[in-house]
Write a protein that holds these residues in place. Sequence first.
Motif, PDB file in Angstrom:
ATOM      1  N   ILE A  30      -6.783   9.438  -8.522  1.00  0.00           N
ATOM      2  CA  ILE A  30      -6.675   9.600 -10.036  1.00  0.00           C
ATOM      3  C   ILE A  30      -5.678   8.780 -10.902  1.00  0.00           C
ATOM      4  N   GLU A  31      -5.837   8.039 -11.643  1.00  0.00           N
ATOM      5  CA  GLU A  31      -5.097   7.274 -12.530  1.00  0.00           C
ATOM      6  C   GLU A  31      -4.440   6.162 -11.732  1.00  0.00           C
ATOM      7  N   THR A  32      -3.397   5.807 -11.839  1.00  0.00           N
ATOM      8  CA  THR A  32      -2.490   4.741 -10.901  1.00  0.00           C
ATOM      9  C   THR A  32      -1.999   5.139  -9.856  1.00  0.00           C
ATOM     10  N   PRO A  33      -2.572   4.417  -8.601  1.00  0.00           N
ATOM     11  CA  PRO A  33      -2.088   5.090  -7.245  1.00  0.00           C
ATOM     12  C   PRO A  33      -0.668   4.950  -7.067  1.00  0.00           C
ATOM     13  N   SER A  34       0.004   3.964  -7.387  1.00  0.00           N
ATOM     14  CA  SER A  34       1.647   3.711  -7.430  1.00  0.00           C
ATOM     15  C   SER A  34       2.296   4.900  -7.933  1.00  0.00           C
ATOM     16  N   GLU A  35       1.979   4.996  -9.175  1.00  0.00           N
ATOM     17  CA  GLU A  35       2.597   5.982 -10.094  1.00  0.00           C
ATOM     18  C   GLU A  35       2.520   7.474  -9.418  1.00  0.00           C
ATOM     19  N   ARG A  36       1.253   7.735  -8.783  1.00  0.00           N
ATOM     20  CA  ARG A  36       0.829   9.040  -8.453  1.00  0.00           C
ATOM     21  C   ARG A  36       1.591   9.451  -6.924  1.00  0.00           C
ATOM     22  N   LEU A  37       1.490   8.276  -6.434  1.00  0.00           N
ATOM     23  CA  LEU A  37       2.304   8.287  -4.968  1.00  0.00           C
ATOM     24  C   LEU A  37       3.771   8.439  -4.999  1.00  0.00           C
ATOM     25  N   LYS A  38       4.413   8.001  -6.072  1.00  0.00           N
ATOM     26  CA  LYS A  38       5.717   8.088  -6.497  1.00  0.00           C
ATOM     27  C   LYS A  38       6.118   9.530  -6.883  1.00  0.00           C
ATOM     28  N   GLN A  39       5.302  10.176  -7.544  1.00  0.00           N
ATOM     29  CA  GLN A  39       5.347  11.503  -7.894  1.00  0.00           C
ATOM     30  C   GLN A  39       5.337  12.411  -6.729  1.00  0.00           C
ATOM     31  N   ASP A  40       4.712  12.191  -5.799  1.00  0.00           N
ATOM     32  CA  ASP A  40       4.673  13.038  -4.563  1.00  0.00           C
ATOM     33  C   ASP A  40       4.041  12.163  -3.633  1.00  0.00           C
ATOM     34  N   PRO A  41       5.270  11.668  -2.638  1.00  0.00           N
ATOM     35  CA  PRO A  41       4.817  10.751  -1.273  1.00  0.00           C
ATOM     36  C   PRO A  41       3.858  11.477  -0.554  1.00  0.00           C
ATOM     37  N   LEU A  42       3.977  12.893  -0.282  1.00  0.00           N
ATOM     38  CA  LEU A  42       2.957  13.686   0.472  1.00  0.00           C
ATOM     39  C   LEU A  42       1.380  13.068   0.323  1.00  0.00           C
ATOM     40  N   ARG A  43       1.148  12.529  -0.832  1.00  0.00           N
ATOM     41  CA  ARG A  43      -0.119  12.242  -1.365  1.00  0.00           C
ATOM     42  C   ARG A  43      -0.662  11.025  -0.139  1.00  0.00           C
ATOM     43  N   MET A  44       0.286  10.299   0.012  1.00  0.00           N
ATOM     44  CA  MET A  44      -0.142   9.275   1.300  1.00  0.00           C
ATOM     45  C   MET A  44      -0.732   9.945   2.543  1.00  0.00           C
ATOM     46  N   ILE A  45       0.055  11.001   2.925  1.00  0.00           N
ATOM     47  CA  ILE A  45      -0.359  11.376   4.037  1.00  0.00           C
ATOM     48  C   ILE A  45      -1.683  12.312   4.050  1.00  0.00           C
ATOM     49  N   ARG A  46      -1.644  13.105   2.788  1.00  0.00           N
ATOM     50  CA  ARG A  46      -3.161  13.645   2.440  1.00  0.00           C
ATOM     51  C   ARG A  46      -4.153  12.318   2.401  1.00  0.00           C
ATOM     52  N   ALA A  47      -3.894  11.375   1.983  1.00  0.00           N
ATOM     53  CA  ALA A  47      -5.133  10.571   1.906  1.00  0.00           C
ATOM     54  C   ALA A  47      -5.354  10.183   3.363  1.00  0.00           C
ATOM     55  N   ILE A  48      -4.706   9.890   4.140  1.00  0.00           N
ATOM     56  CA  ILE A  48      -4.955   9.372   5.466  1.00  0.00           C
ATOM     57  C   ILE A  48      -5.544  10.679   6.352  1.00  0.00           C
ATOM     58  N   ARG A  49      -5.194  11.779   5.965  1.00  0.00           N
ATOM     59  CA  ARG A  49      -5.583  13.064   6.772  1.00  0.00           C
ATOM     60  C   ARG A  49      -7.195  13.089   6.131  1.00  0.00           C
TER      61      ARG A  49
END
Length: 216
Positions: free
Chosen positions: A138-157
Motif C-alpha cells: 500500500i502506497e510507496t514501498p520504500s517508505e513503508r519498508l523504512k517504517q517497519d523493515p519486518l514488512r520485507m520478511i512478511r512479503a517473502i513469507r
Amino acid sequence: MYEVALSLLKKINEFGYEAYIVGGYPRDQYLGYPSTDIDICTSMLPNQMIENFHIIENRSQYGSLIIEEKGFLFEITTYRRDYYDNNRYPEIEFVDTLEEDLQRRDFIMNTLCINSSGEYVDRLGAIKDIQNKTIRMIETPSERLKQDPLRMIRAIRFASNLNFEIEENLRESIKQNRQLLHTLSISRIQKELAKVYNLEKWDEWIETLDLKDYLP
C-alpha cells in the motif's frame, strides 16, 4: 469461530458502529484455505468496547482489545492512523472511516474485509491482487519498508506460503533497503520465520533478493 465472529460484528453494528473481519482471514477464505486468524476492525472506540464487552486484555494504547465471545478470543482494533518516528511502535490517531484504517496496513491483498452478513468488502482492490497472486505494498514501498523493515520478511513469507509473486516495485525496494534488516531484533525475525512452511520457496526468494547476508 467464524460464525461467532459474525455475531460479534452484528452486536457492534447494533450499538451503531461499523465492524469488519480484516486481514488474513478474508484473504485465506477467498483462496479457500482454512484459517483461524480472525482480526476485527471497528469504528467503536476502546472505552466503548470496555463498557459493553468482556475484555481479556487491554491494549488500548495501540487501539486494540482482546475480547472474549462465546469462548473464543478476538483482537479488535479501532480504526486508526499510524505515525512512525524511527520506532517500531507508531503513535496512533483514531480515524472515522474504514478506508483510512486500511491505508495503514502493509499489503493490498491484506485489506480485504468481511462484514456482519458474511459479504466481502473490498475498498483497495484486494480481490484483484489475490486473483492475480500478487503482493503489492500500500502506497510507496520504500517508505513503508523504512517504517517497519519486518514488512520485507512478511512479503517473502506470504510469497513463499501462498505461492504469490512480489510486485516489481516492492521487490526492488526490498533490495534497496535490505540493510535495514540488521535493525530488527532476532526475536522478531524468528517469529516470522516460524510461520514459513514452504521452505523451498523461501530459499528461492532469499536468493532472488540476495538477502542471505542480511538475515541470521
